[in-house]
Design an enzyme around this catalytic site. Structure first.
Site, short mmCIF file in Angstrom:
data_model
loop_
_atom_site.label_atom_id
_atom_site.label_comp_id
_atom_site.label_asym_id
_atom_site.label_seq_id
_atom_site.Cartn_x
_atom_site.Cartn_y
_atom_site.Cartn_z
N THR A 33 0.82 -1.56 -0.16
CA THR A 33 -0.09 0.04 -0.01
C THR A 33 0.91 1.10 0.07
O THR A 33 1.81 0.96 0.57
CB THR A 33 -0.91 -0.04 1.34
N GLY A 34 0.41 2.27 -0.64
CA GLY A 34 1.27 3.57 -0.73
C GLY A 34 1.69 3.84 -2.27
O GLY A 34 1.27 3.12 -3.22
N GLY A 90 6.11 -0.64 -0.06
CA GLY A 90 7.12 0.42 0.31
C GLY A 90 7.34 0.29 1.40
O GLY A 90 7.18 -0.41 2.43
N ALA A 91 8.10 1.55 2.07
CA ALA A 91 8.42 1.65 3.40
C ALA A 91 8.66 3.28 3.67
O ALA A 91 8.93 3.79 2.99
CB ALA A 91 9.85 0.92 3.70
N LYS A 102 6.65 1.21 8.84
CA LYS A 102 5.82 1.42 7.80
C LYS A 102 4.55 1.76 8.42
O LYS A 102 4.51 1.56 9.78
CB LYS A 102 5.58 -0.11 7.06
N GLY A 103 3.46 2.20 7.65
CA GLY A 103 2.40 2.51 8.36
C GLY A 103 1.86 3.93 7.88
O GLY A 103 0.50 4.38 8.58
N ALA A 104 2.62 4.62 7.34
CA ALA A 104 2.02 6.14 7.02
C ALA A 104 0.83 6.11 6.36
O ALA A 104 0.18 6.98 6.33
CB ALA A 104 3.10 6.96 6.28
N GLU A 111 -0.32 -5.08 6.22
CA GLU A 111 0.68 -5.03 5.68
C GLU A 111 1.69 -6.39 6.22
O GLU A 111 2.58 -6.86 5.91
CB GLU A 111 1.57 -3.85 5.37
N LYS A 129 14.40 7.03 1.75
CA LYS A 129 14.01 6.41 2.96
C LYS A 129 15.01 5.58 3.64
O LYS A 129 14.75 5.19 4.67
CB LYS A 129 12.82 5.33 2.21
#
Length: 262
Positions: A33-34, A90-91, A102-104, A111, A129
């Site tokens: 996700t992202g 992503g990260a 992760k988790g923005a 995830e 990153k």
């Protein structure tokens, strides 16, 4: 694809393009996700159309699922797949040991579940990153809505004895209301500035009542694919202890990246 992409989107695109090559016919693949993961889904959609690539995707969010369906990709659930060949995501940050935050995007729970149900996890990112020490970006913690204020207070108290530089905890908002994850939970963002011991912090957070999961991914990632605005891509494979570089060239006449070296 337009040729006037901002440099950061060019970097995300080439990372996603390179990572998409890990997907083979018949695989079951976790789709992250992202913004960077969205480029991956588009690259896989292109491969499906031009090469006839066939695989099953397990999306980590409703947003990713919608995009995959729009591109005609086959998706399934983790319940049906049970085990995945790999996950590509992503990260928000990663360090030299390939530990992540992760988790923005608010999908950290799904995830992490999908990533840990995979043979390998591949992270795609732009160069910004990579950090020396995790913690510059907020650490998301997913909590149940019931008693979240108490959970927040317990987290703030627990942080006192840990090797972090900041201890501010905020409830993530969406407009004037608390942000709600796909699982119906809230997210607390921990503004720690520096995390001295990610493993210890992750274990501590998950012992607090009300915490569902945290955004520290420790010993989960196997490969980081880093893209640069000039078309370079590096592959850091922790398992093999290797670092490889590929370069893509923007071809303005047909708006396609061409692989020109390995």
């Amino acid at each position: 694809m337009p040729t006037d992409l901002p440099p950061v989107d060019k970097a995300k695109f080439v990372a996603a393009k390179r990572a998409s090559a890990y997907v083979e016919d018949g695989m079951t693949v976790g789709l992250g996700t992202g913004s960077t993961a969205a480029w991956l889904v588009r690259c896989l959609g292109e491969r499906a159309q031009t090469e006839g690539l066939r695989f099953r995707g397990v999306p980590t969010s409703e947003r990713t699922a919608d995009l995959a369906r729009e591109l005609g990709l086959e998706i399934t659930t983790l319940e049906e797949a049970r085990w995945l060949d790999l996950t590509i995501d992503g990260a928000d940050e990663h360090d030299a040991r390939l530990d992540l935050i992760k988790g923005a995007g608010g999908a950290l729970l799904r995830e992490k579940i999908v990533a840990t149900a995979s043979e390998r996890m591949i992270v795609i990112a732009d160069a910004s990153k990579k950090v020396e020490t995790l913690g510059a970006c907020p650490l998301p913690v997913e909590v149940i809505p019931f008693g979240w204020q108490t959970t927040c207070a317990l987290i703030e108290e627990a942080l006192i004895g840990l090797d972090v530089m900041g201890r501010e905890v905020t409830l993530r908002m969406e407009g004037e209301a608390p942000f709600v994850t796909d699982e119906g939970n809230h997210i607390l963002d921990l503004h720690l500035k520096r995390i001295g011991d990610p493993r210890r912090l992750g274990l501590m957070l998950n012992q607090i009542a009300g915490v569902v999961e945290n955004g520290l991914f420790v010993d989960i990632c196997d490969v980081v694919v880093t893209g640069y605005a000039d078309g370079r891509v590096t592959l850091h494979d922790e398992t093999r202890g290797t670092l490889e570089e590929t370069r893509y060239e923007f071809v303005t006449e047909d708006n396609i990246f061409t692989d020109i070296s390995d």
